[in-house]
Design a protein around this motif. Structure first.
Motif, short mmCIF file in Angstrom:
data_model
loop_
_atom_site.label_atom_id
_atom_site.label_comp_id
_atom_site.label_asym_id
_atom_site.label_seq_id
_atom_site.Cartn_x
_atom_site.Cartn_y
_atom_site.Cartn_z
N LEU A 4 0.83 -1.20 0.00
CA LEU A 4 0.00 0.00 0.00
C LEU A 4 0.87 1.25 0.00
CD1 LEU A 4 -2.49 -1.36 2.61
CD2 LEU A 4 -3.00 -0.93 0.23
N ASP A 5 0.49 2.24 -0.78
CA ASP A 5 1.30 3.44 -0.88
C ASP A 5 0.73 4.53 0.00
OD1 ASP A 5 -0.92 4.32 -2.17
OD2 ASP A 5 0.09 4.98 -3.99
N HIS A 6 1.38 5.69 -0.06
CA HIS A 6 1.00 6.79 0.82
C HIS A 6 -0.34 7.39 0.44
CE1 HIS A 6 4.77 6.69 2.95
NE2 HIS A 6 5.45 6.80 1.84
N SER A 7 -0.80 7.20 -0.76
CA SER A 7 -2.09 7.77 -1.16
C SER A 7 -3.21 7.20 -0.33
CB SER A 7 -2.35 7.51 -2.65
OG SER A 7 -1.38 8.14 -3.45
N LEU A 8 -3.25 5.88 -0.12
CA LEU A 8 -4.29 5.27 0.68
C LEU A 8 -4.17 5.70 2.13
CD1 LEU A 8 -6.69 3.43 1.03
CD2 LEU A 8 -5.13 1.49 1.18
N VAL A 9 -2.96 5.78 2.64
CA VAL A 9 -2.77 6.22 4.02
C VAL A 9 -3.34 7.62 4.22
CG1 VAL A 9 -1.02 6.86 5.72
CG2 VAL A 9 -0.78 4.72 4.45
N ARG A 10 -3.09 8.50 3.26
CA ARG A 10 -3.63 9.86 3.38
C ARG A 10 -5.16 9.85 3.34
NH1 ARG A 10 0.69 11.14 -0.14
NH2 ARG A 10 -0.72 11.12 -1.94
N LEU A 11 -5.73 9.01 2.49
CA LEU A 11 -7.19 8.93 2.43
C LEU A 11 -7.76 8.43 3.76
CD1 LEU A 11 -7.82 7.39 -1.12
CD2 LEU A 11 -8.21 9.75 -0.40
N LEU A 12 -7.15 7.41 4.31
CA LEU A 12 -7.63 6.85 5.57
C LEU A 12 -7.49 7.86 6.72
CD1 LEU A 12 -6.14 3.26 5.22
CD2 LEU A 12 -8.58 3.84 5.22
N ALA A 13 -6.39 8.60 6.73
CA ALA A 13 -6.17 9.60 7.79
C ALA A 13 -7.22 10.70 7.74
CB ALA A 13 -4.76 10.18 7.68
N GLY A 14 -7.69 11.02 6.55
CA GLY A 14 -8.73 12.04 6.43
C GLY A 14 -10.11 11.52 6.75
N TRP A 15 -10.34 10.24 6.51
CA TRP A 15 -11.66 9.63 6.71
C TRP A 15 -11.89 9.19 8.16
CZ3 TRP A 15 -12.20 4.23 7.73
CH2 TRP A 15 -13.51 3.73 7.68
N LEU A 16 -10.86 8.69 8.80
CA LEU A 16 -11.01 8.05 10.11
C LEU A 16 -11.63 8.95 11.17
CD1 LEU A 16 -10.34 5.25 11.27
CD2 LEU A 16 -8.16 6.18 12.05
N PRO A 17 -11.21 10.22 11.34
CA PRO A 17 -11.77 11.03 12.43
C PRO A 17 -13.27 11.26 12.32
CG PRO A 17 -9.73 11.99 11.62
CD PRO A 17 -10.11 10.91 10.65
N GLY A 18 -13.86 11.06 11.15
CA GLY A 18 -15.29 11.27 11.00
C GLY A 18 -16.14 10.07 11.36
N GLN A 19 -15.51 8.97 11.77
CA GLN A 19 -16.27 7.76 12.07
C GLN A 19 -16.72 7.74 13.53
OE1 GLN A 19 -16.96 6.17 9.19
NE2 GLN A 19 -15.71 7.91 8.55
N ARG A 20 -17.94 7.29 13.74
CA ARG A 20 -18.52 7.27 15.10
C ARG A 20 -17.64 6.48 16.06
NH1 ARG A 20 -19.26 6.47 19.49
NH2 ARG A 20 -21.14 5.98 20.69
N TRP A 21 -17.01 5.41 15.58
CA TRP A 21 -16.27 4.51 16.45
C TRP A 21 -14.82 4.93 16.68
CZ3 TRP A 21 -12.65 3.13 12.92
CH2 TRP A 21 -13.05 3.03 11.59
N PHE A 22 -14.39 6.02 16.06
CA PHE A 22 -13.01 6.48 16.25
C PHE A 22 -12.89 7.17 17.60
CE2 PHE A 22 -9.63 9.74 15.54
CZ PHE A 22 -8.57 8.86 15.48
N GLY A 23 -11.97 6.74 18.42
CA GLY A 23 -11.88 7.23 19.79
C GLY A 23 -10.97 8.42 19.99
N GLY A 24 -10.39 8.96 18.93
CA GLY A 24 -9.42 10.05 19.11
C GLY A 24 -9.89 11.38 18.55
N LYS A 25 -11.18 11.67 18.67
CA LYS A 25 -11.71 12.89 18.08
C LYS A 25 -11.25 14.16 18.79
CE LYS A 25 -15.97 10.80 16.27
NZ LYS A 25 -15.73 9.43 16.75
N ASP A 26 -10.65 14.01 19.99
CA ASP A 26 -10.23 15.20 20.73
C ASP A 26 -8.84 15.68 20.37
OD1 ASP A 26 -9.12 12.87 21.75
OD2 ASP A 26 -9.04 13.63 23.80
N GLY A 27 -8.21 15.09 19.35
CA GLY A 27 -6.88 15.54 18.96
C GLY A 27 -6.54 15.09 17.56
#
Length: 481
Positions: A4-27
C-alpha cells in the motif's frame, strides 16, 4: 494485497476522524500506518482487511477496517466512499467502508463456517453452531462504538473497531455464561481473531469480531426507556397544591400514574442483572478485596476526576461533592467481594425479548485499558452504571430539544427526576429480591460508583459526542445538589 502506498494512508487519515467509532476525536492524528493488510476477496469488488496503527499524543491505537474496492461505485455506496486511487501499487478504483456492501459481507460467514485461515486472520465456528452462509450482512443503525452486521434474522456480527490485545472480554464472558447455561445472553456462533505474534499482538490471539445469535423479537432497552420517558413527559403537568398547602417537587410515584411507566420492566431488568452476576461468580469465581484495595479504587476515582477536571471545565463546580463521596467510601473502607462484572452496563446494553431481558456487550468501557476491563469489581458497580443510564434516559429528550424557556425547562426537569427516581428504585428492588447485594444497604458504595461513572461519562462525551455533554452534567447537578 499489493503493498500500500502513501495515497491510501492519506485517504484513511482524512476519513477516520469522521467515524462514530473512532476514539481520538479530541486531537489530531500524528501518524497513521497500515499494520496488516489481508486480501479476503479478489476481483471487482475486492475485499481487504486492514489493521491501522494510529498514533496520537504519544499513544498508538489499532483500528480494524474492511476496505472495499470497486472500479465503479454504485450510488448507494457513495456516502461511505473513502476516496479514489488511480492505479498506484496495483490498486485502482473507489475505496470505501465495505461493511455497507452486502456483496462483501457474506464471505465473512463462509470463512467462519469453514473455519478457514487467511494470512494472519483465523475464522472460528463455535462448537455445535450451525451457520447460514447464504445471507448478506446489513449494518445496524444503533448508536455504537463498534459496527454490528445483521445477517437476516439469524446472526449478528460485531466488528471490534478499536482493538485491544488478547481475547476480547465480550467473547470470553459470553462463552463462559453460555457454558453456565445462562438464559440472559445470546448464543455464540463464531468469531474472528488475529493470530498471536502478528503486528505486536502478543502471545495470545486478538479478537476481531464476535458472531452471535440474532434475537429478532428483541427491543433495545434504551429505546423502550425513551418511549416511556416521551410518554411521561407528554402527560399534562399535575395541578399545583391547594392554596396554603406546602409545595414540593413531583413525587416518583407520579411517574407511573398516567402512562409512561417503565417500573415493571426496570424491576425485571434488576432481577436479570442479579442472575447474570450469580452466573459470572460461578464461572469466574469470587475473591475478597482488602480495605487497602478499596482505598486504591478511591485513589483511582480521584485521579480520573483530576484528569477530567483539567480537560472539561464544566465538571469543576461538582468536584467538591464528588470528592466527598469518594472520601466517604475510603473512610469506611472494608473488605468487599469482587468478581467479573459487565463493566459498561447501561440501557443500550440490554434487549427485551419475548422471554425476558438479555445482556449484551461484555467488553467493558471503551476508554479503559484491557487490564481494567477484566479486573474483578463489586457487582454494585454494574448497578450504579444502570442507575446512571436511567438518569440519561430521563433527560435525553429534553437536552435534544435544545434551549427551552426557563419555566418549561424547570417543569420538564422535575418530571425527568420523578421518572428516574421511580425506575431507579424499581431496578434496585428487583436486583435485591433476586439475590443481589441490596443497594440500599450499601449506599456509600453505590454513590461513589455512580459518581465515578458520571465522571467517566463526561470525559467520554467530551471526546466523542460533545452534543451529549449536557445530559450527564444536568443529572450530576441534581445528584450533587
Amino acid at each position: 494485497m499489493p503493498p500500500l502506498d502513501h495515497s491510501l494512508v492519506r485517504l484513511l487519515a482524512g476519513w477516520l476522524p469522521g467515524q462514530r467509532w473512532f476514539g481520538g476525536k479530541d486531537g489530531p492524528i500524528d501518524d497513521l500506518s497500515i499494520g496488516t493488510a489481508t486480501e479476503l476477496r479478489t476481483g471487482d469488488p475486492g475485499l481487504h482487511h486492514l489493521i491501522l496503527d494510529v498514533r496520537q499524543n504519544g499513544t498508538t491505537d489499532r483500528y480494524q477496517v474492511l476496505l472495499g474496492v470497486r472500479r465503479e461505485l454504485p450510488d448507494p455506496l457513495r456516502p461511505v466512499e473513502i476516496g479514489r486511487l488511480s492505479g498506484e501499487q496495483g490498486i485502482e478504483g473507489h475505496v470505501y467502508d465495505a461493511v455497507h456492501d452486502p456483496e462483501l459481507t457474506g464471505p465473512l460467514l463462509a470463512h467462519m463456517a469453514n473455519a478457514t485461515t487467511v494470512g494472519p486472520l483465523r475464522f472460528r465456528r463455535a462448537p455445535g453452531a450451525e451457520l447460514r452462509t447464504d445471507l448478506d450482512g446489513v449494518p445496524s443503525a444503533a448508536e455504537q462504538s463498534n459496527t454490528s452486521l445483521i445477517f437476516g434474522d439469524v446472526h449478528i456480527l460485531k466488528l471490534f473497531r478499536r482493538l485491544s490485545h488478547g481475547v476480547n472480554p465480550d467473547l470470553e464472558v459470553n462463552l463462559a455464561l453460555s457454558q453456565e447455561g445462562s438464559g440472559h445472553v445470546p448464543a455464540v456462533h463464531g468469531w474472528i481473531e488475529l493470530e498471536p505474534g502478528t503486528d505486536g499482538a502478543g502471545n495470545e490471539p486478538t479478537t476481531l469480531a464476535l458472531l452471535s445469535e440474532y434475537l429478532r423479537s428483541a427491543t433495545d432497552g434504551w429505546q423502550l426507556a425513551l418511549t416511556s420517558v416521551r410518554d411521561w413527559l407528554a402527560q399534562p403537568t399535575p395541578p399545583g397544591p391547594p392554596a396554603g398547602a406546602p409545595s414540593g417537587p413531583l413525587e416518583a410515584s407520579d411517574a407511573g400514574a398516567a402512562g409512561g411507566d417503565f417500573a415493571a420492566e426496570a424491576e425485571r431488568l434488576g432481577a436479570a442483572t442479579a442472575e447474570v452476576h450469580r452466573d459470572l461468580a460461578a464461572a469466574f469465581g469470587v475473591a475478597q478485596a482488602p480495605p487497602s484495595r478499596v482505598r486504591d479504587t478511591v485513589y483511582a476515582m480521584n485521579e480520573q476526576l483530576d484528569q477530567v477536571s483539567a480537560a472539561v471545565p464544566e465538571i469543576r463546580p461538582h468536584a467538591h461533592a464528588l470528592r466527598a463521596a469518594f472520601d466517604e467510601l475510603a473512610a469506611g473502607a472494608a473488605a468487599l467481594p469482587v468478581q467479573r462484572v459487565h463493566g459498561d452496563y447501561h440501557l443500550g446494553q440490554v434487549l427485551r425479548t419475548d422471554t425476558g431481558w438479555v445482556l449484551l456487550d461484555f467488553e467493558g468501557e471503551p476508554a479503559r485499558t484491557p487490564a481494567e476491563r477484566r479486573a474483578p469489581a463489586h457487582p454494585l458497580r454494574d448497578v450504579a452504571g444502570m442507575l446512571r443510564s436511567f438518569e440519561y434516559a430521563a433527560r435525553f429528550l429534553i437536552a435534544r430539544n435544545g434551549d427551552l424557556p426557563p419555566d418549561t425547562a424547570d417543569a420538564l426537569e422535575l418530571r425527568a427526576r420523578a421518572w428516574a427516581e421511580r425506575n431507579r428504585k424499581a431496578f434496585c428492588d428487583g436486583y435485591a429480591a433476586a439475590g443481589g447485594h441490596d443497594p440500599a444497604a450499601h449506599a456509600a458504595l453505590v454513590r461513589a460508583f455512580e459518581f465515578d461513572k458520571a465522571v467517566y461519562e463526561i470525559r467520554y462525551e467530551a471526546r466523542n459526542r460533545p452534543a451529549w455533554l449536557p445530559v450527564p452534567l444536568k443529572s450530576l447537578a441534581h445528584l450533587t445538589g
